[in-house]
Motif scaffolding. Structure first.
Motif, PDB file in Angstrom:
ATOM      1  N   VAL A  50       0.483  -1.172   0.070  1.00  0.00           N
ATOM      2  CA  VAL A  50       0.095  -0.180   0.003  1.00  0.00           C
ATOM      3  C   VAL A  50       0.967   1.166   0.186  1.00  0.00           C
ATOM      4  O   VAL A  50       0.768   2.448  -0.934  1.00  0.00           O
ATOM      5  N   SER A  51       1.864   1.162   0.642  1.00  0.00           N
ATOM      6  CA  SER A  51       2.983   2.540   0.986  1.00  0.00           C
ATOM      7  C   SER A  51       3.443   2.678  -0.137  1.00  0.00           C
ATOM      8  O   SER A  51       5.280   2.474   0.504  1.00  0.00           O
ATOM      9  N   ASN A  52       2.838   3.006  -0.996  1.00  0.00           N
ATOM     10  CA  ASN A  52       4.194   3.192  -2.334  1.00  0.00           C
ATOM     11  C   ASN A  52       5.874   4.097  -1.523  1.00  0.00           C
ATOM     12  O   ASN A  52       6.418   4.425  -2.090  1.00  0.00           O
ATOM     13  N   VAL A  53       4.298   5.477  -1.623  1.00  0.00           N
ATOM     14  CA  VAL A  53       5.761   6.452  -1.330  1.00  0.00           C
ATOM     15  C   VAL A  53       5.551   6.887  -0.046  1.00  0.00           C
ATOM     16  O   VAL A  53       6.162   7.997   0.530  1.00  0.00           O
ATOM     17  N   GLY A  54       5.979   5.922   0.931  1.00  0.00           N
ATOM     18  CA  GLY A  54       6.389   5.446   2.372  1.00  0.00           C
ATOM     19  C   GLY A  54       4.658   6.469   3.511  1.00  0.00           C
ATOM     20  O   GLY A  54       3.591   6.387   2.858  1.00  0.00           O
ATOM     21  N   HIS A  55       4.776   6.646   4.418  1.00  0.00           N
ATOM     22  CA  HIS A  55       3.815   6.648   4.829  1.00  0.00           C
ATOM     23  C   HIS A  55       4.156   8.046   5.355  1.00  0.00           C
ATOM     24  O   HIS A  55       4.546   8.662   5.559  1.00  0.00           O
ATOM     25  N   ARG A  56       2.746   8.597   5.247  1.00  0.00           N
ATOM     26  CA  ARG A  56       1.955   9.820   5.870  1.00  0.00           C
ATOM     27  C   ARG A  56       3.417  10.975   4.687  1.00  0.00           C
ATOM     28  O   ARG A  56       3.614  11.759   4.911  1.00  0.00           O
ATOM     29  N   HIS A  57       3.119  10.559   3.680  1.00  0.00           N
ATOM     30  CA  HIS A  57       4.218  11.468   2.373  1.00  0.00           C
ATOM     31  C   HIS A  57       3.874  12.950   2.506  1.00  0.00           C
ATOM     32  O   HIS A  57       3.012  13.486   2.295  1.00  0.00           O
ATOM     33  N   PRO A  58       4.654  14.093   2.696  1.00  0.00           N
ATOM     34  CA  PRO A  58       4.329  15.239   2.636  1.00  0.00           C
ATOM     35  C   PRO A  58       3.621  15.476   1.836  1.00  0.00           C
ATOM     36  O   PRO A  58       2.446  16.355   1.654  1.00  0.00           O
ATOM     37  N   ALA A  59       3.767  15.434   0.405  1.00  0.00           N
ATOM     38  CA  ALA A  59       3.119  15.850  -1.003  1.00  0.00           C
ATOM     39  C   ALA A  59       1.552  15.381  -0.894  1.00  0.00           C
ATOM     40  O   ALA A  59       0.618  15.582  -0.920  1.00  0.00           O
ATOM     41  N   VAL A  60       1.318  13.755   0.374  1.00  0.00           N
ATOM     42  CA  VAL A  60      -0.012  12.955   0.201  1.00  0.00           C
ATOM     43  C   VAL A  60      -0.652  13.691   0.887  1.00  0.00           C
ATOM     44  O   VAL A  60      -2.045  14.223   1.317  1.00  0.00           O
ATOM     45  N   MET A  61       0.059  14.099   2.457  1.00  0.00           N
ATOM     46  CA  MET A  61      -0.694  14.647   3.266  1.00  0.00           C
ATOM     47  C   MET A  61      -1.174  16.462   3.470  1.00  0.00           C
ATOM     48  O   MET A  61      -1.720  16.156   3.981  1.00  0.00           O
ATOM     49  N   ALA A  62      -0.696  17.175   2.261  1.00  0.00           N
ATOM     50  CA  ALA A  62      -0.940  18.472   1.510  1.00  0.00           C
ATOM     51  C   ALA A  62      -2.403  18.368   0.792  1.00  0.00           C
ATOM     52  O   ALA A  62      -3.050  19.068   1.200  1.00  0.00           O
ATOM     53  N   ALA A  63      -2.033  17.426   0.292  1.00  0.00           N
ATOM     54  CA  ALA A  63      -3.277  17.116  -1.368  1.00  0.00           C
ATOM     55  C   ALA A  63      -4.349  16.936  -0.017  1.00  0.00           C
ATOM     56  O   ALA A  63      -5.702  16.820  -0.199  1.00  0.00           O
ATOM     57  N   ILE A  64      -4.441  15.897   0.556  1.00  0.00           N
ATOM     58  CA  ILE A  64      -5.725  15.198   1.553  1.00  0.00           C
ATOM     59  C   ILE A  64      -5.706  16.960   2.648  1.00  0.00           C
ATOM     60  O   ILE A  64      -7.227  16.849   2.521  1.00  0.00           O
ATOM     61  N   GLN A  65      -4.799  17.626   3.259  1.00  0.00           N
ATOM     62  CA  GLN A  65      -5.624  19.045   3.772  1.00  0.00           C
ATOM     63  C   GLN A  65      -6.155  19.289   3.306  1.00  0.00           C
ATOM     64  O   GLN A  65      -7.016  20.557   3.289  1.00  0.00           O
ATOM     65  N   GLN A  66      -5.742  20.064   2.087  1.00  0.00           N
ATOM     66  CA  GLN A  66      -6.575  21.128   0.723  1.00  0.00           C
ATOM     67  C   GLN A  66      -7.963  20.407   0.806  1.00  0.00           C
ATOM     68  O   GLN A  66      -8.590  21.743   0.294  1.00  0.00           O
ATOM     69  N   GLN A  67      -8.312  19.054   0.519  1.00  0.00           N
ATOM     70  CA  GLN A  67      -9.358  18.465  -0.049  1.00  0.00           C
ATOM     71  C   GLN A  67      -9.817  18.393   1.083  1.00  0.00           C
ATOM     72  O   GLN A  67     -11.634  18.780   1.511  1.00  0.00           O
ATOM     73  N   LEU A  68      -9.742  18.349   2.481  1.00  0.00           N
ATOM     74  CA  LEU A  68     -10.751  18.235   3.485  1.00  0.00           C
ATOM     75  C   LEU A  68     -11.513  19.463   3.914  1.00  0.00           C
ATOM     76  O   LEU A  68     -11.670  19.957   4.765  1.00  0.00           O
ATOM     77  N   ASP A  69     -10.584  21.277   3.246  1.00  0.00           N
ATOM     78  CA  ASP A  69     -10.625  22.474   3.511  1.00  0.00           C
ATOM     79  C   ASP A  69     -11.842  22.985   2.704  1.00  0.00           C
ATOM     80  O   ASP A  69     -12.098  23.398   2.706  1.00  0.00           O
ATOM     81  N   LYS A  70     -12.174  21.616   1.275  1.00  0.00           N
ATOM     82  CA  LYS A  70     -13.368  22.036   0.422  1.00  0.00           C
ATOM     83  C   LYS A  70     -14.577  21.188   1.030  1.00  0.00           C
ATOM     84  O   LYS A  70     -15.541  21.551   0.834  1.00  0.00           O
ATOM     85  N   TYR A  71     -14.560  20.178   0.500  1.00  0.00           N
ATOM     86  CA  TYR A  71     -15.427  19.165   0.786  1.00  0.00           C
ATOM     87  C   TYR A  71     -15.185  17.673   0.969  1.00  0.00           C
ATOM     88  O   TYR A  71     -14.002  17.047   0.085  1.00  0.00           O
ATOM     89  N   LEU A  72     -16.046  16.877   1.341  1.00  0.00           N
ATOM     90  CA  LEU A  72     -15.458  15.848   2.039  1.00  0.00           C
ATOM     91  C   LEU A  72     -16.790  14.853   1.139  1.00  0.00           C
ATOM     92  O   LEU A  72     -17.405  14.829  -0.527  1.00  0.00           O
ATOM     93  N   HIS A  73     -17.640  14.028   1.577  1.00  0.00           N
ATOM     94  CA  HIS A  73     -18.425  13.267   0.230  1.00  0.00           C
ATOM     95  C   HIS A  73     -19.776  14.056   0.292  1.00  0.00           C
ATOM     96  O   HIS A  73     -20.570  14.776   0.424  1.00  0.00           O
ATOM     97  N   LEU A  74     -19.853  14.209  -1.525  1.00  0.00           N
ATOM     98  CA  LEU A  74     -21.075  15.412  -1.717  1.00  0.00           C
ATOM     99  C   LEU A  74     -22.244  14.234  -2.462  1.00  0.00           C
ATOM    100  O   LEU A  74     -23.510  14.234  -2.039  1.00  0.00           O
ATOM    101  N   MET A  75     -22.167  13.187  -2.968  1.00  0.00           N
ATOM    102  CA  MET A  75     -23.417  12.366  -3.471  1.00  0.00           C
ATOM    103  C   MET A  75     -22.874  11.138  -4.213  1.00  0.00           C
ATOM    104  O   MET A  75     -21.706  10.603  -4.049  1.00  0.00           O
TER     105      MET A  75
END
Length: 404
Positions: A50-75
């Motif tokens: 699973v962790s092909n780019v390692g655990h908590r890769h900075p780019a992945v964490m940044a992308a998650i945080q940015q999306q959390l600030d927009k929306y989660l499940h919509l439809m």
């Protein structure tokens, strides 16, 4: 009275064996996980691919945080235009814009159906193949693993794993991975052949170029769809972004999951627009999911894909894989198999291997065996592992072997 987390784990979490590792992890970073007791573990199996780019890769964490600030499940899936889904689907299509697509019966794969997991991707692909071809026979391989839901379990190739859940799906036949003569079993009755490029849970079985190219031609000749399961091999693990690229073939349907999400749950089955379009009618909404393509998971997956491609992690996997092959030499090891950072080290027996694995874990190196090959050690670290870290882990294994 204080009850430990370990005890609560056994009291309330459904168990699937009598011997879970039961290591309590407090945090993880890069190739390392840290126990609540302060122990540091080098993850030599990437959480099982699973962790092909390692655990908590900075780019992945940044992308998650940015999306959390927009929306989660919509439809439910496929109704709203959601940017994370669209961007990821486009990026996946670009990885599949390959010269060999011109030789595939239905052309370039450019449509993506997002799921929550690999087994869901398998289930969707099976439905798609039946609907598109009008046939129902599905062929898979002995000692293959494609998931644990009932349809996917029907394809799995080890009887002990499924006998107590029968009856399963009818119309499933099995062939031996890499055996040319078995390809004659693929006929005009066959809707699809579901196959891993490299047999994962069979203990990392690498087929010949001739075998996979003959398989591709056979499927084309009889009108069967070639479904390539890259749930373990995809996203750079074997030295190319997709493992099938190394064999100059092209699938009709492609499956992905595991290393796709950077640690977030996501999967996908992909096909050309011509093939995928059959889900639109007779019946309408021919395949449905509520959470498939969750925007946070899609954002994490796009960051994972971009990181692998921008840093050429798939290319460096080849060199690191050769290091495993050359360094991990010992009289107790009978064979090293694999490609890139997807390797198996074969031992005399499970009993011998289990002692080695347990001792390695005590020394801070996490490894494992395979579902259908329990005398072989799994070695599949994050693609981000440095040569120094890899050497350290391999030396620990060698030290443990010397003590046996």
């Amino acid at each position: 009275m204080h009850i430990s987390q370990r005890q609560l784990f056994f009291d309330h979490l459904a168990q699937t064996s009598d011997f879970p590792l039961a290591i309590e992890i407090e945090r993880a970073e890069g190739v390392y996980m840290y126990g609540t007791d302060g122990m540091r573990y080098l993850d030599l199996i990437s959480g099982i691919g699973v962790s092909n780019v390692g655990h908590r890769h900075p780019a992945v964490m940044a992308a998650i945080q940015q999306q959390l600030d927009k929306y989660l499940h919509l439809m439910v899936y496929g109704e709203y235009v959601q940017s994370p889904q669209v961007k990821l689907a486009e990026a996946l299509a670009q990885t599949l814009d390959l010269p060999q697509a011109q030789t595939a019966p239905y052309g370039k794969i450019n449509n993506v159906y997002f799921t929550n997991s690999g087994t869901e991707a398998v289930e969707g692909a099976m439905k798609l193949a039946k609907r598109f071809t009008g046939r129902y026979e599905t062929i898979s391989c002995f000692n293959a693993y494609h998931g644990a839901t009932q349809g996917a379990l029907s394809l799995s190739g080890a009887e002990f794993f499924k006998r107590n859940f029968r009856p399963l799906l009818p119309g499933v036949r099995q062939i031996h991975h890499g055996v040319m003569a078995d390809l004659d079993l693929i006929t005009t009755r066959t809707a699809a052949v579901v196959i891993e490029v490299i047999g994962g849970e069979a203990g990392i079985r690498v087929p010949s170029l001739e075998y996979l190219q003959t398989l591709r031609r056979r499927c084309t000749d009889v009108g069967a769809l070639l479904i390539i399961d890259e749930i373990q091999t995809g996203f750079g693990r074997t030295g190319t972004f997709w493992a099938f690229e190394g064999y100059d073939i092209y699938p009709d349907i492609l499956l992905s999951a595991k290393g796709m999400g950077g640690g977030m749950p996501i999967g996908a089955f992909m096909a050309s627009q011509e093939v995928m379009s059959v889900f639109k009618n007779n019946p309408v909404l021919g395949h449905i999911t509520t959470f498939g393509g969750h925007p946070v998971s899609c954002a994490a997956s796009l960051a994972t894909l971009t990181t692998i491609c921008d840093q050429a992690l798939h290319q460096s996997a080849t060199q690191k894989g050769e290091l495993i092959k050359t360094m991990l030499q010992h009289p107790m090891i009978r064979e090293i198999r694999g490609k890139g950072l997807m390797r198996a080290a074969e031992f005399e027996s499970f009993e011998v291997l289990k002692k080695v694995i347990d001792t390695c874990i005590e020394r801070g190196v996490i490894t494992d065996w395979f579902l259908f090959c329990d005398n072989s050690m799994r070695i599949a670290p994050p693609l981000t592992i440095t040569e120094e870290q890899l050497r350290e882990a391999l030396q620990t294994i060698l030290d443990v072997l010397d003590e046996q």
